[in-house]
Write a protein that holds these residues in place. Sequence first.
Motif, PDB file in Angstrom:
ATOM      1  N   TYR A   1     -33.885 -51.965  46.792  1.00  0.00           N
ATOM      2  CA  TYR A   1     -34.554 -51.132  47.791  1.00  0.00           C
ATOM      3  C   TYR A   1     -35.616 -51.915  48.555  1.00  0.00           C
ATOM      4  CZ  TYR A   1     -32.468 -46.601  46.729  1.00  0.00           C
ATOM      5  OH  TYR A   1     -31.611 -45.535  46.616  1.00  0.00           O
ATOM      6  N   GLU A   2     -36.355 -52.745  47.820  1.00  0.00           N
ATOM      7  CA  GLU A   2     -37.437 -53.451  48.501  1.00  0.00           C
ATOM      8  C   GLU A   2     -36.878 -54.417  49.538  1.00  0.00           C
ATOM      9  OE1 GLU A   2     -40.585 -54.467  45.792  1.00  0.00           O
ATOM     10  OE2 GLU A   2     -41.302 -55.903  47.295  1.00  0.00           O
ATOM     11  N   ALA A   3     -35.844 -55.143  49.131  1.00  0.00           N
ATOM     12  CA  ALA A   3     -35.250 -56.119  50.051  1.00  0.00           C
ATOM     13  C   ALA A   3     -34.599 -55.420  51.249  1.00  0.00           C
ATOM     14  CB  ALA A   3     -34.226 -56.971  49.316  1.00  0.00           C
TER      15      ALA A   3
ATOM     16  N   GLY B   1     -35.596 -52.745  52.690  1.00  0.00           N
ATOM     17  CA  GLY B   1     -36.690 -52.393  53.593  1.00  0.00           C
ATOM     18  C   GLY B   1     -36.303 -51.307  54.571  1.00  0.00           C
ATOM     19  N   THR B   2     -36.788 -51.435  55.794  1.00  0.00           N
ATOM     20  CA  THR B   2     -36.535 -50.398  56.789  1.00  0.00           C
ATOM     21  C   THR B   2     -35.326 -50.727  57.663  1.00  0.00           C
ATOM     22  OG1 THR B   2     -37.982 -51.486  58.364  1.00  0.00           O
ATOM     23  CG2 THR B   2     -38.987 -49.811  56.951  1.00  0.00           C
ATOM     24  N   GLN B   3     -34.812 -51.954  57.569  1.00  0.00           N
ATOM     25  CA  GLN B   3     -33.736 -52.370  58.471  1.00  0.00           C
ATOM     26  C   GLN B   3     -32.403 -52.585  57.763  1.00  0.00           C
ATOM     27  OE1 GLN B   3     -34.512 -53.705  62.211  1.00  0.00           O
ATOM     28  NE2 GLN B   3     -35.629 -51.855  61.700  1.00  0.00           N
TER      29      GLN B   3
ATOM     30  N   ARG C   1     -31.087 -47.807  53.763  1.00  0.00           N
ATOM     31  CA  ARG C   1     -31.752 -46.758  52.975  1.00  0.00           C
ATOM     32  C   ARG C   1     -32.019 -45.512  53.791  1.00  0.00           C
ATOM     33  NH1 ARG C   1     -37.082 -48.231  49.944  1.00  0.00           N
ATOM     34  NH2 ARG C   1     -36.820 -46.048  49.390  1.00  0.00           N
TER      35      ARG C   1
END
Length: 513
Positions: free
Chosen positions: A500-502, A504-506, A447
């Motif tokens: 998007y939630e899954a 995450g940042t990585q 993302r």
Amino acid sequence: MPTVEIDGRRIEVPDGETVIQAAERLDIEIPHYCWHPGLPIAGNCRMCLVDIEKSPKLQIACNTRVADGMVVHTTSEKTKVAQRAVLEFLLINHPIDCPVCDQAGECKLQEYYMDYDRQRSRIPLPEKVHKKKAKPIGPLVILDQERCILCSRCVRFVDEVTHTSELAFYQRGDHVELDLAPGKTLDNPYSANVIDICPVGALTSRDFRFRARVWYLERTESVCGACANGCNIQIYHREGTIYRFQPRENDAVNQYWMCDAGRMSYRDLQGEGRLLQPLVRGADEFVPAMWESALGAVAARLREGGAGIVVSAQASNEEVYLLRRIAAAVSARVAGISRSPPGAFHDDFLVKADKNPNTQGLRLQGLAPGGAVDEMLSAADLRTLVLHRADLASWRGAGAALERVPYLVVLDTDLRETAEYANVVLPIGTYAESDGTFTNHAGRVQRFRPAVKAPGAARPGWEVLGALLVALGVETRFGSAEAVFAALAAECPPFSGLGYEALGTQGGPAAAG
Ligand code: SF4
Ligand code: SF4
Ligand code: FES
């Protein structure tokens, strides 16, 4: 797996883990300078000394492996005395530079002085050893030898990560100084990482220094769009201006690093030529238009049939999906294109020859870059061509072919050569101005998030394409990039199960497609 007790809290850790790593798992901060998780251990700064029961002397937490039953105190009186002593030692010859130092706000010497020291200096100012100040040592890095605490992080980086060995220590005792190796400059493709890892203001950025105080900047998690590797980054910005990119840790992609070209690519996102409003060609030249009328004109033209759509690998997964939906709605042909300069630099570490962030995303949606674009341009029945982030005129010298296209629609961030042939130009945002995802060379979907607003009337690409779908009478209305991604994941098997939630940042891997 050994169990250790740190400050009264017990934790089981993997074999071979050090005390500093075990403490991190418990969110217990052990101050440190020379230790960095991406570099070999040096154990030279002594800032991480801790009190270990049954050990006669304090031990350094960065190079002491956890043993089963170990009991560690990080705030005992003995530890505090040692921390103060180490800081006093490190500050003996440190200049009184803080008010004019660009590291302020992210300097570990300042921070630890306030957290662990706070004593007056016993060294008279005139007795400090002086060394070279503000010495450029490469295109991106400037060195202040007096501020260096000799932690050797930068030396280990150029020895062990880039294997270029431009930096070393010279002289002896309190005259030791960091400097360039004879005949070398710090000019390797990853040179600016030493700025990030220097814990003090000894190595600073020639590009960023004195442009902003870091405490005024906001940070947004993103992904570098300058090549197919998709290094994870932080975008530092303020009031609509991006000031710098820094790498963000992701073990699966870039560990702690990024290349210099990617780091400096933030400039390309805010050039002089940004498109600020929709433009529609009048009798002779472009006339500014409202979004609704520009999109209405494009939709009317697309409905007439004979349309082709070209989407470049600069587009996000969401934009590619929406363009496919538009193509389906008006029975248009659609083709992907991925362009990189011939002989573009690449290596076997991070940098890829493919200078696009989403070539793999195009492939996974069935638009593998190939000859389909030429076929489309030469088709006799081509009536309308839509180019999405695809500057065909300057990349491929396709000017003559574009001149023959009866109606050309260009969606882009900047006014480029291709726009000269356009009937309608629609201004869209960069990836730093939008939500979305890229799929990197290895199929990892990651993302990016909006750090700044698109300038003028420009809008995020997914928003513009979503509005065009509505103008075409397609019922689906997408209220967010996340909703577009959810629709993509529902329809396109390589993305199934992702959201998007899954991510995450990585990020997360797409299914092999
Ligand atoms: S310049 Fe910075 S990173 Fe390099 S040894 Fe000195 S303090 Fe450490
Ligand atoms: S290696 Fe590629 S993705 Fe990583 S920072 Fe460099 S240009 Fe950006
Ligand atoms: S961090 Fe442990 S000795 Fe430097």
